[in-house]
Design an enzyme around this catalytic site. Structure first.
Site, short mmCIF file in Angstrom:
data_model
loop_
_atom_site.label_atom_id
_atom_site.label_comp_id
_atom_site.label_asym_id
_atom_site.label_seq_id
_atom_site.Cartn_x
_atom_site.Cartn_y
_atom_site.Cartn_z
N GLN C 126 0.97 -1.12 -0.06
CA GLN C 126 -0.03 0.06 -0.01
C GLN C 126 0.78 1.36 -0.14
OE1 GLN C 126 -2.38 0.40 3.71
NE2 GLN C 126 -3.72 1.80 2.65
N GLY C 127 0.53 2.26 -0.93
CA GLY C 127 1.30 3.41 -0.84
C GLY C 127 0.43 4.69 -0.77
N SER C 129 0.17 6.44 2.97
CA SER C 129 0.55 7.28 4.15
C SER C 129 1.96 7.86 3.52
CB SER C 129 0.82 6.46 5.42
OG SER C 129 -0.32 6.01 6.00
N SER C 161 3.83 -1.64 4.57
CA SER C 161 3.87 -2.89 5.40
C SER C 161 4.16 -3.91 4.27
CB SER C 161 2.55 -3.36 6.02
OG SER C 161 2.40 -2.41 7.19
N GLU C 244 -13.93 -3.83 5.40
CA GLU C 244 -13.31 -4.75 6.08
C GLU C 244 -13.17 -4.19 7.56
OE1 GLU C 244 -12.24 -8.08 6.04
OE2 GLU C 244 -13.55 -7.94 4.36
N ASN C 378 -6.82 5.58 17.17
CA ASN C 378 -8.20 5.45 18.04
C ASN C 378 -8.58 6.84 18.46
OD1 ASN C 378 -7.53 2.92 17.94
ND2 ASN C 378 -7.66 2.48 20.13
N GLU C 379 -7.61 7.71 18.36
CA GLU C 379 -8.05 9.30 18.77
C GLU C 379 -9.37 9.47 17.68
OE1 GLU C 379 -5.08 8.43 19.07
OE2 GLU C 379 -4.68 8.69 21.30
#
Lengths: 392, 378, 392, 378
Positions: C126-127, C129, C161, C244, C378-379
């Site tokens: 994945q590209g 971020s 990742s 998902e 989570n914020e």
């Protein structure tokens, strides 16, 4: 570095303890030890006993009845009183309006009010908060209009603690409506029996009558009852609120409650399984004792570094408010755990006289929820820490 | 697998909610508590007429054949409105015991519950039992054609207005459950208010003589019957808590939207937003566990069901504590006042974990057994 | 209301279990059960085994290799795989770019890529971020300039990742610099061996090489590798990220770890005091088991209500991300507790072959801190709950 | 009562901090870990030359007469910088044991520590002891003019670079503490890295023969001496944790001020501000308890001091966990990377509560005794 008290301070502490043992009436001492409260009459009598000993307003200037004690001794005094436990001085006079008067008041105001505060001849209450101005005090709406020889105050105050016992109130009111939020506010001293002043009790969830709403309808206040300069009331209020920040830790009360919890948990008054035999309870109790030690030590560090001085808003003392309120609330919750089913007995309402040993558990727990709300809600304290200490 | 309500259940939910809104609004609760029993016979009669009292009982017994899900629906609605009428003690706690009484013993009694004339309190606790029936010391012994009781009972919920009281007392090696009409206890009771706006009381049993047929559950079954009834009551209480938590969260969110400070709604402050989000998450997790407790009662053997209920209570007690405390905190001063509706919700949420056992009590049960995770793999 | 699975679903689950038992190589099964990982080769082989059974991309349209299973069955499948535990499908292909391609891609793209994803013939990464665009993805800076027959991409991506195993990457890049933040972004498919594309490993605190930085220096991408419409990449990315969500609960993994913890705590491999005999540990374990049940039931409720559907960002599923990450982290912490001093053995670095039973405890704990950071910290999830559900 | 440092202590603090800044900056740590022993002899020598190694020992023994407060100052500085050199094991853990050795046994040894030639590791744990010396099974028995040892030791911190190893082994009814030169253990050790960037190892004692004078603490005193040394090490570790927490908080605050998202510094988000405030509060509470643990060592009997240290460790472990986790969370991805300085702090903060006991271990000690609150009233 040394945590130990000096021999002199130890002797001082022992003297305090001996005095408390000898002077606090036994029935009151017993009641306080089992979670009860002092009546206004008892508080007045006790304050006079302290005043006779010269200890009713230890932190005041000596000339007005203070003791000249070091901050550490003042802290020891407060801690011993809380731990004994003995009644604490009524803060509205001794810690709030008293220091404002001796710092900013006229000589006449000092002579008129301070001696009566020191003996609780006058019972003061606070007229700061309003229904729409709680933590955001600067947005208050109560206003004072100029009148012949004084001012006429109109507006509504809320959350006035123990106002039902008071004969005087100190009030913030807006005297210049053109000024910005914090400016144009003045600080008034008002007799509670002034015409146009009406008090309405606010019933709280703990069943107590602790706070009140106050309605000011064109209440006249003479010029001599304005403290300091006109329109500078906000400064005096900030001075007042920043005082006694170290007092907010109230570790002594937490320690006294933890001791009572341990006694009750070791031998429940009605018999049955002892909570102190339960591993989970043992751990919760030990954890709170550690919390109490940590807070006490932090308090000592702040006192030792001069952070508890009057009029100085040391942001580190926000820790004391945060952790002090949390610790008090946690001990109240543990008391509820110890009481177990005995907490079902509610001391108010249509009771016919039931077993009462757990009857203060639920009211105390309910009542102490206020600690993280008033005096600058804990959310406000976190913001103070983040901004003033961490620079965020 | 299915989590939805059927159309009859949705109708039940709407009916109860509407009834409570009309006949037991928040503003009426203070007056209700001042009634002689601490509740209103008119509202109770209205609940009876809706069929709520007889709901959890089999039709053959004179009830209306509702199951745990219907109980859940009623209890959630009661949780949100907090009427003090003695539903939980009569229909669930006492009622579950009656279901296990011998047919002759319970003849007609369930019908009387359904008609609203029988109101039950269950005297199982004592000053020193701390939620454990094993610690009961009150006892009964055969005497003439009946039984002579001794000892004291404590914390009997809804004692004041009960027409009949179930009394748990040691009998031989077991635990007998006796049924006594309230007038037999005259002069033996001490009543008091409870922190959640209800009533409870203690009973002095010393020298109380009851007829033979007062023994409605024999001592060899009494312990098991009582503990099943307490489980059913805890599951119902879990659902009540969900209703109360939802109401407390709704009030809080509403307050955050309307109350202004520093010129903006306080709900625009991120720290408060996140707290409200955490309250929502806690509520939904608690709701899930309450639903499990309800479903367990109709699908699992009683031992496994008891564990599911204990697990639910652990979650419910945590969530009740958190949501109750945070609701007050986010309200600030107004949340501390009795005249504001949050007060009664907060006080009830505090007592949820003190009525049939506290968090330690329920967690002890889980710790004593095998892993909870094994259960979900039949 | 009924929590029980139907007889058909039970049979389905038993079929899955039998398949997993029969098909997963024993050494790999053993390694996964004791906290180890599958190698890329093992994952490829396993994906092909699944693909042969028709189960490698269960949630895809049947025409591209999907199963047509109900959401409940898809959840059962995922849960069984996680609990067994067996390797999970590589999400970058199966759950991220795959659905984007079959929903928005051209017929040629579908035919070219989907079968190879389903068998892990292509390993995607994945590209999205960038160093300055994490949770705030819309501020990404990587840009694509028009070129003859395609585009030239320049910029930097971060947190990619497993990029070191990948032969393809899907990339968001800005194609219209005049447009506002979210607009003017397009979605590209790029071979990892493209000239000008450089991968630099980022070493993580758990000692693993899991993520990478990617540098794009004028990397040519032909027009045929643009997905869907130009400048609509943001919509596709949101579609992808909202998919998902129910998978983020990962309750199966938590349950598998809790089982392993209970086994180790009951009988530590090296002997000695059993943590499971300690009252405090017993309670922590039981508490986490309750948490796992609660999360699983919440997940089932969301699945049963259709909340797990593709492309639909059900805000309630933020609960799954929040509680799922917290539960995973808490179980990792409990594993660390169980390992006790055995957690001192670090499997990386200059070891000479020490006892290894606790050696995954610390790396797992360190690694799983990422769960509350990535995929929308989570914020961010709390803000979503507050705004989208509570209307704040 | 006094919480201030005197001028010599302030000088010590500045000196150590400056030394570490110059000779052990964060960027040098990866290379340090790759050294044969996992640390740098040059940096160790520099620490020795500053007098740090000999600091905690009496001047009569060849040390520099520092007390617990000086240890606190050094450990806090080491905590912030995280050099892997074996200070804690040599000067505190092993050193405290040496202090209790008979005068003849320790003759010259402390001087060698002060000179940097003696580096100690303490082999007390075993694979199954779980931080409890009571569980030790390795044993020694008289054999010829010395002792024959058997059993295995595990998790021996800083074993790789130690010149000497203290070995705890059952001897008769007690626990003997033996001192062995590292070359006696050749071929018996298994080394490994630890999660906090240090080294540790296991030792196979089977058939190891040591001379009589290797027994430096007799079996009737060994248990007590070991436990006092572990207490001293825990108190020092608490101070190290304070240094590490302060560094982690500083990094986090700095990051919150500089990192931008959605166009503003993320430190302007209220939820993150409040988290940072809670970190600060946790740090200050932990610092208070670490100071108590330090002061207890010079002012209280060892039993009471042990309880203060246990109380401090409970607070320190909680705070280390909270601050470590939140520092990573507030940093986001960058906090997960090894090249960023927070990583080593987080990993060490995680292991603080695993070296000499975990939270349960220390809390167990508190629970076993009387109320902590009684102690503070002499």
């Amino acid at each position: 570095m040394d945590l130990r008290l000096s021999a002199e301070d130890l002797a001082f502490r022992d003297e305090l303890r001996a005095f408390l043992r000898a002077s606090l009436p036994a029935p009151l001492a017993r009641r306080l030890r089992t979670g009860g409260k002092a009546s206004p009459e008892e508080l007045r009598a006790w304050t006079r006993t302290l005043a006779d000993r010269g200890w009713s307003v230890p932190h005041w200037p000596v000339e007005w009845g203070g003791t000249g004690w070091s901050p550490l001794r003042q802290m020891i005094f407060r801690d011993e009183v809380q731990q004994f436990p003995a009644p604490e001085p009524l803060s509205f006079g001794a810690s709030m309006v008293g220091p404002v008067i001796y710092t900013f008041g006229s000589q006449a105001q000092k002579e008129r009010f301070l001696p009566r505060i020191a003996r609780l001849d006058d019972w003061w209450c606070q007229g700061f908060s309003e229904p729409e101005a709680g933590s955001d005090l600067a947005s208050l709406r109560t206003r004072a209009e100029p009148a012949e020889g004084g001012w006429r105050i109109t507006g509504q105050k809320a959350w006035t603690s123990l106002g039902q016992h008071a004969n005087w109130i100190f009030v913030l009111a807006r005297t210049d409506r053109t000024a910005k939020k914090q400016n144009g506010i003045s600080f008034f001293l008002v007799p509670m029996d002034s015409p146009g002043l009406k008090l309405v009790p606010t019933e709280l969830i703990d069943g107590s009558h602790e706070v009140n709403e106050l309605f000011f309808d064109d209440v006249f206040v003479p010029d001599e009852n304005v403290v300091g300069e006109l329109n500078k009331g906000w400064d005096y209020a900030r001075f007042l609120l920043s005082n006694e920040r170290t007092g907010q830790a109230r570790v002594g009360l937490a320690k006294a409650r933890l001791r009572r919890i341990r006694e009750l948990a070791a031998a429940p008054p009605d018999g049955g399984p002892a909570p102190l035999d339960h591993p989970a309870f043992q751990r919760r109790l030990a954890e709170l004792e550690v919390q109490a030690l940590a807070l006490e030590t932090t308090l000592l560090r702040i006192v030792a570094s001069g952070g508890g001085e009057e009029g100085e808003a040391n942001p580190v003392s926000s820790i004391l408010k945060l952790r002090g309120s949390e610790l008090q609330q946690a001990t109240a919750e543990l008391l509820l755990d110890v009481a177990g089913p005995a907490a079902l007995v509610w001391p108010y309402g249509p009771g016919e006289g039931a077993p009462l040993w757990g009857a203060d558990a639920a009211p105390t727990y309910f009542n102490l929820r206020k600690l993280s709300i008033y005096g600058g809600a804990n959310e406000i304290q976190r913001t103070i820490v983040a901004r003033s200490i961490l620079g965020l | 697998m299915d989590f939805s309500l059927n159309s009859e259940q949705i109708l039940l939910k709407d009916t109860v909610t509407r009834f409570l809104g009309a006949h037991s609004p928040f503003e009426s609760l203070a007056a209700a508590r001042a009634e002689p029993f601490g509740w209103r016979s008119g509202v109770w009669q209205g609940m009876v007429e809706l069929g709520l009292a007889g709901l959890p009982f089999a039709e053959d017994d004179g009830g209306f054949g509702g199951g745990p899900e219907e109980v859940m629906i009623v209890m959630e609605a009661l949780g949100a409105a907090q009427p003090p009428e003695p539903y939980l003690t009569t229909a669930i706690l006492g009622g579950t015991i009656l279901k296990s009484a011998s047919e002759s013993a319970r003849a007609g009694l369930i019908g009387q519950i359904a008609e609203g004339t029988l109101r039950l309190a269950v005297a199982w606790q004592e000053a020193a039992t701390r939620w454990s029936a094993d610690e009961i010391t009150a006892s009964a012994e055969p005497s003439g054609s009946g039984f002579l009781l001794s000892g004291r009972k404590a914390f009997v919920l809804d004692l004041a207005g009960a027409s009949h009281v179930v009394i748990a007392a040691r009998l031989g090696a077991g635990l007998g459950l006796f049924l006594a009409a309230a007038d037999r206890l005259t002069g033996r009771t001490t009543g008091y208010a409870t922190p959640d706006g209800r009533r409870a009381g203690d009973i002095d049993l010393g020298g109380l003589w009851l007829e033979a047929d007062a023994l409605i559950v024999a001592p060899d079954e009494g312990g098991e019957v009582l503990s099943r009834a307490l489980d059913a009551a805890a599951a119902a209480l879990a659902c009540e808590a969900v209703g109360a938590m939802q109401a407390a969260l709704d009030l809080t969110v509403e307050y955050l939207k309307t109350r202004k400070q520093f010129g903006v709604p306080i709900g625009s402050f991120q720290a408060l937003q996140h707290r409200a989000a955490d309250m929502f998450v806690a509520l939904e997790q608690a709701r899930s566990m309450a639903m499990r407790a309800i479903m367990a009662q109709s699908s699992l053997p009683s031992e496994a069901s008891a564990r599911e209920i204990a697990a639910a209570m652990v979650q419910i007690i945590d969530a009740s504590r958190y949501i109750g405390q945070q609701a007050v905190q986010l309200h600030g001063g107004i949340g501390m006042t009795e005249e504001y509706r949050l007060g009664i919700l907060f006080r009830r949420l505090t007592m949820i974990g003190r009525l049939f056992g506290d968090r330690d009590h329920f967690l002890d049960r889980l710790v004593a057994g095998p892993s909870l995770l094994e259960r979900i793999e039949p």
